[in-house]
Design a protein around this motif. Structure first.
Motif, PDB file in Angstrom:
ATOM      1  N   UNK A   1      -6.912  -2.695  -2.783  1.00  0.00           N
ATOM      2  CA  UNK A   1      -6.530  -3.880  -3.299  1.00  0.00           C
ATOM      3  C   UNK A   1      -7.519  -4.997  -3.509  1.00  0.00           C
ATOM      4  N   UNK A   2      -7.146  -5.753  -4.481  1.00  0.00           N
ATOM      5  CA  UNK A   2      -8.268  -6.912  -4.662  1.00  0.00           C
ATOM      6  C   UNK A   2      -7.183  -8.303  -4.982  1.00  0.00           C
TER       7      UNK A   2
ATOM      8  N   UNK B   1      13.779 -12.723  -2.127  1.00  0.00           N
ATOM      9  CA  UNK B   1      13.526 -13.699  -3.173  1.00  0.00           C
ATOM     10  C   UNK B   1      11.974 -14.012  -3.477  1.00  0.00           C
ATOM     11  N   UNK B   2      11.198 -13.058  -2.856  1.00  0.00           N
ATOM     12  CA  UNK B   2       9.626 -13.100  -3.142  1.00  0.00           C
ATOM     13  C   UNK B   2       9.102 -11.964  -3.838  1.00  0.00           C
ATOM     14  N   UNK B   3       8.002 -12.453  -4.593  1.00  0.00           N
ATOM     15  CA  UNK B   3       7.337 -10.993  -5.301  1.00  0.00           C
ATOM     16  C   UNK B   3       6.008 -11.406  -5.255  1.00  0.00           C
ATOM     17  N   UNK B   4       5.296 -10.157  -4.877  1.00  0.00           N
ATOM     18  CA  UNK B   4       3.552 -10.413  -5.020  1.00  0.00           C
ATOM     19  C   UNK B   4       3.285  -9.113  -5.775  1.00  0.00           C
ATOM     20  N   UNK B   5       2.030  -9.447  -6.805  1.00  0.00           N
ATOM     21  CA  UNK B   5       1.388  -8.373  -7.730  1.00  0.00           C
ATOM     22  C   UNK B   5      -0.188  -8.365  -7.202  1.00  0.00           C
ATOM     23  N   UNK B   6      -0.613  -7.326  -7.135  1.00  0.00           N
ATOM     24  CA  UNK B   6      -1.995  -7.002  -6.481  1.00  0.00           C
ATOM     25  C   UNK B   6      -2.649  -5.956  -7.840  1.00  0.00           C
ATOM     26  N   UNK B   7      -3.661  -6.510  -8.031  1.00  0.00           N
ATOM     27  CA  UNK B   7      -4.683  -5.374  -9.031  1.00  0.00           C
ATOM     28  C   UNK B   7      -5.155  -4.547  -7.785  1.00  0.00           C
TER      29      UNK B   7
ATOM     30  N   UNK C   1     -12.264  -8.012  -2.499  1.00  0.00           N
ATOM     31  CA  UNK C   1     -11.544  -7.094  -1.823  1.00  0.00           C
ATOM     32  C   UNK C   1     -10.815  -7.534  -0.881  1.00  0.00           C
ATOM     33  N   UNK C   2      -9.468  -6.954  -0.783  1.00  0.00           N
ATOM     34  CA  UNK C   2      -8.562  -7.277   0.179  1.00  0.00           C
ATOM     35  C   UNK C   2      -8.147  -6.365   1.246  1.00  0.00           C
TER      36      UNK C   2
ATOM     37  N   UNK D   1       0.892  -1.198  -0.117  1.00  0.00           N
ATOM     38  CA  UNK D   1      -0.259  -0.050   0.074  1.00  0.00           C
ATOM     39  C   UNK D   1       0.933   1.125   0.156  1.00  0.00           C
ATOM     40  N   UNK D   2       1.787   1.170   0.681  1.00  0.00           N
ATOM     41  CA  UNK D   2       2.852   2.354   0.879  1.00  0.00           C
ATOM     42  C   UNK D   2       3.320   2.692  -0.415  1.00  0.00           C
TER      43      UNK D   2
END
Length: 270
Positions: free
Chosen positions: A89-90, A68-74, A96-97, A11-12
């Motif tokens: 974020x969803x 070594x981690x990657x996350x992607x959010x719409x 909804x997240x 978020x930040x």
């Protein structure tokens, strides 16, 4: 990162809203002086004084990468000058997240999966781990839009390279950091580097690309990559469909937590 930290990190990144180690000015660049320096000063002045949008409403894609981690959010993003932000974020299925709302002074974060809410002020040490203290909170929208507050820059020198990129070196008013700006041939900000003046380490870098036109003189960046020693991860924000450019009502950035949510008031102990 623990669960809350990793969520808040995503978020930040939009507060500068957002890899790898940044490189310094190209060795192929040449110092400017005399008439060429004057032309460079005019070019920088034109960049700083352009008329620009003061808000945005857009679909975005947020990513963070660390350990070594990657996350992607719409997500959807609304932001307005100087530092108001609403980010939802969803998951990939559109559920909804997380929802973040901030007026630049306080924030409210809702975790819909856990029915948990978080509230606090934006100067908390925890928040400043993701938005470093050398970035004034009221510069948030400027960083997000690929702009610079000129009065925060002191004495400067300029260089240019074979690609026509103008590299502008300036000292910040805090006396501890130096800024390097790279303006492309279209006079758009492509890189903004913040360096430690004592160690020459890159504390923070924003890379801007994929600019799109707006109704104002300023274009809007299509993608922002954030990295540097002051961050615990590399972040990116990629803009999708843009629904409009400000102004936005103040109420848009208010988040009301449902009555059944458990609410945690964040402090510097967290």
């Amino acid at each position: 990162m623990n669960t809350f930290r990793s969520q808040f990190a995503c978020l930040c990144l939009a507060s500068l809203l957002l890899g790898g180690c940044a490189s310094k000015v190209s060795h192929q660049s040449a110092q400017l002086d005399g008439k060429r320096l004057k032309l460079a000063e005019e070019r920088l002045s034109n960049f700083l004084t352009q008329s620009c949008v003061d808000g945005i409403d857009s679909d975005v894609k947020l990513s963070w990468k660390a350990y070594a981690q990657q996350e992607t959010y719409p997500a959807t993003l609304q932001a307005a000058a100087p530092a108001s932000l609403r980010l939802a974020l969803t998951d990939p299925l559109g559920r909804p997240l997380l929802l973040l709302g901030s007026d630049g002074k306080t924030f409210t974060l809702a975790d819909n999966r856990k029915a948990q809410g978080y509230r606090g002020n934006t100067e908390l040490k925890f928040v400043r781990r993701f938005l470093p203290s050398f970035i004034p909170m009221d510069d948030l929208f400027l960083w997000l839009s690929g702009r610079v507050r000129g009065e925060r820059m002191q004495t400067a020198a300029a260089r240019t390279d074979a690609e026509g990129t103008l590299w502008w070196h300036g000292g910040s008013t805090d006396g501890r950091t130096a800024h390097i700006l790279a303006l492309d041939r279209q006079n758009r900000l492509s890189r903004h580097i913040v360096m430690d003046k004592k160690t020459d380490e890159i504390l923070f870098e924003a890379r801007y690309s994929g600019y799109v036109k707006t109704a104002k003189a300023c274009a809007w960046p299509g993608k922002i990559n954030l990295s540097g020693k002051a961050l615990e991860a590399d972040y990116s924000i990629e803009f999708g469909e843009i629904f409009g450019y400000g102004p936005l009502d103040k109420q848009r950035f208010e988040v009301t937590l449902p009555p059944h949510f458990t609410v945690k008031e964040m402090t510097d102990k967290d």
